[in-house]
Write a protein that holds these residues in place. Structure first.
Motif, PDB file in Angstrom:
ATOM      1  N   VAL A 107       0.720  -1.296   0.010  1.00 22.55           N
ATOM      2  CA  VAL A 107      -0.181  -0.004   0.124  1.00 22.55           C
ATOM      3  C   VAL A 107       0.934   1.393   0.127  1.00 22.55           C
ATOM      4  CG1 VAL A 107      -1.822   1.242   1.161  1.00 22.55           C
ATOM      5  CG2 VAL A 107      -1.898  -1.150   1.129  1.00 22.55           C
ATOM      6  N   CYS A 108       0.702   2.314  -1.019  1.00 23.85           N
ATOM      7  CA  CYS A 108       1.776   3.194  -1.174  1.00 23.85           C
ATOM      8  C   CYS A 108       0.853   4.624  -0.592  1.00 23.85           C
ATOM      9  CB  CYS A 108       1.989   3.486  -2.837  1.00 23.85           C
ATOM     10  SG  CYS A 108       2.843   2.124  -3.473  1.00 23.85           S
ATOM     11  N   ASP A 109       1.238   5.460  -0.044  1.00 24.74           N
ATOM     12  CA  ASP A 109       0.597   6.636   0.315  1.00 24.74           C
ATOM     13  C   ASP A 109       1.472   8.047  -0.233  1.00 24.74           C
ATOM     14  OD1 ASP A 109      -1.116   8.269   1.363  1.00 24.74           O
ATOM     15  OD2 ASP A 109      -1.011   7.796   3.272  1.00 24.74           O
ATOM     16  N   VAL A 110       1.217   9.132  -0.193  1.00 26.88           N
ATOM     17  CA  VAL A 110       1.728  10.228  -0.775  1.00 26.88           C
ATOM     18  C   VAL A 110       2.721  11.246   0.076  1.00 26.88           C
ATOM     19  CG1 VAL A 110       0.941  12.300  -1.768  1.00 26.88           C
ATOM     20  CG2 VAL A 110      -0.439  10.411  -1.978  1.00 26.88           C
ATOM     21  N   LEU A 111       3.868  11.364  -0.285  1.00 23.36           N
ATOM     22  CA  LEU A 111       4.846  12.528   0.093  1.00 23.36           C
ATOM     23  C   LEU A 111       4.447  13.558   0.147  1.00 23.36           C
ATOM     24  CD1 LEU A 111       7.985  11.074  -1.749  1.00 23.36           C
ATOM     25  CD2 LEU A 111       7.629  10.712   0.737  1.00 23.36           C
ATOM     26  N   ASN A 112       4.807  14.246   1.100  1.00 26.71           N
ATOM     27  CA  ASN A 112       4.249  15.941   1.292  1.00 26.71           C
ATOM     28  C   ASN A 112       4.923  16.682  -0.030  1.00 26.71           C
ATOM     29  OD1 ASN A 112       3.590  15.895   3.906  1.00 26.71           O
ATOM     30  ND2 ASN A 112       5.706  16.301   4.766  1.00 26.71           N
ATOM     31  N   GLY A 113       4.023  17.557  -0.379  1.00 25.10           N
ATOM     32  CA  GLY A 113       4.132  18.299  -1.781  1.00 25.10           C
ATOM     33  C   GLY A 113       3.380  17.809  -2.849  1.00 25.10           C
ATOM     34  N   TYR A 114       2.819  16.541  -2.414  1.00 23.11           N
ATOM     35  CA  TYR A 114       2.264  15.791  -3.768  1.00 23.11           C
ATOM     36  C   TYR A 114       0.510  15.708  -3.391  1.00 23.11           C
ATOM     37  CZ  TYR A 114       6.809  14.761  -5.784  1.00 23.11           C
ATOM     38  OH  TYR A 114       7.816  14.736  -6.513  1.00 23.11           O
ATOM     39  N   HIS A 115      -0.366  15.498  -4.204  1.00 25.55           N
ATOM     40  CA  HIS A 115      -1.662  14.884  -3.930  1.00 25.55           C
ATOM     41  C   HIS A 115      -1.869  13.598  -4.809  1.00 25.55           C
ATOM     42  CE1 HIS A 115      -2.185  17.703  -7.431  1.00 25.55           C
ATOM     43  NE2 HIS A 115      -3.378  16.907  -7.524  1.00 25.55           N
TER      44      HIS A 115
END
Length: 172
Positions: A107-115
């Protein structure tokens, strides 16, 4: 050929010069917890986390093997290979939220600065985009989050913004 496990009947019709010839052909139908082999036999499925190493025979049941590291199988199946685990590419704004196991995908999630542009159920993301930057003459109305992009708005008359972050009043 129908096995002890059962069969359905498929009716085929051939029309030639206005006459119909009807053929009744038995079609093997496997149970929900079975899979059909290339030679038309029904075999018991392998459980989650495993795939078929060898089909069922008259002398032994289906032989299943565990998924290799970096692969998974999240459902009972009659497949010979496991699915590859998803890779969370930090260069594309993703990080690993939950590691891949023999029975579940990464399961991947989003880094800061991205949506997230492609949300997978409520847990993970498969595609991201960098947050938009507001232009000169605009301000950030709503900062971007992991699930939404930055919302910009124009500065009111009498205000300016050269960096696209905040609006400042002109000095008189």
């Amino acid at each position: 050929m129908c096995s002890v496990l059962g069969c359905d009947i498929m009716v085929s019709a051939l029309f030639v010069f206005g006459y119909a010839a009807v053929f009744i052909v038995p079609v093997l139908s496997c149970r929900p917890n079975e899979y059909k082999t290339n030679d038309g036999q029904c075999c018991p499925m392998c459980n989650e986390g495993r795939v078929v190493q060898r089909d069922y025979t008259a002398y032994s049941g289906t032989r299943c093997r565990f998924c290799d590291l970096g692969t998974f199988m999240n459902q009972p199946n009659g497949l010979s290979t496991c699915f590859p685990c998803t890779s969370c590419d930090t260069g594309h704004g993703l990080f690993v939220k939950r590691d891949c196991t023999a029975t579940t995908d990464t399961v991947c999630d989003v880094l800061n600065g991205y949506h997230c542009k492609d949300l997978i159920d409520s847990n993970g993301c498969s595609l991201t985009e960098k947050h938009s930057q507001c232009a000169a003459g605009q301000r950030i109305k709503e900062p971007g989050t992991s699930r939404s992009d930055t919302v910009c708005e124009d500065c009111q008359p009498g205000f300016f913004s050269k960096d696209g972050v905040n609006c400042t009043a002109w000095k008189v």
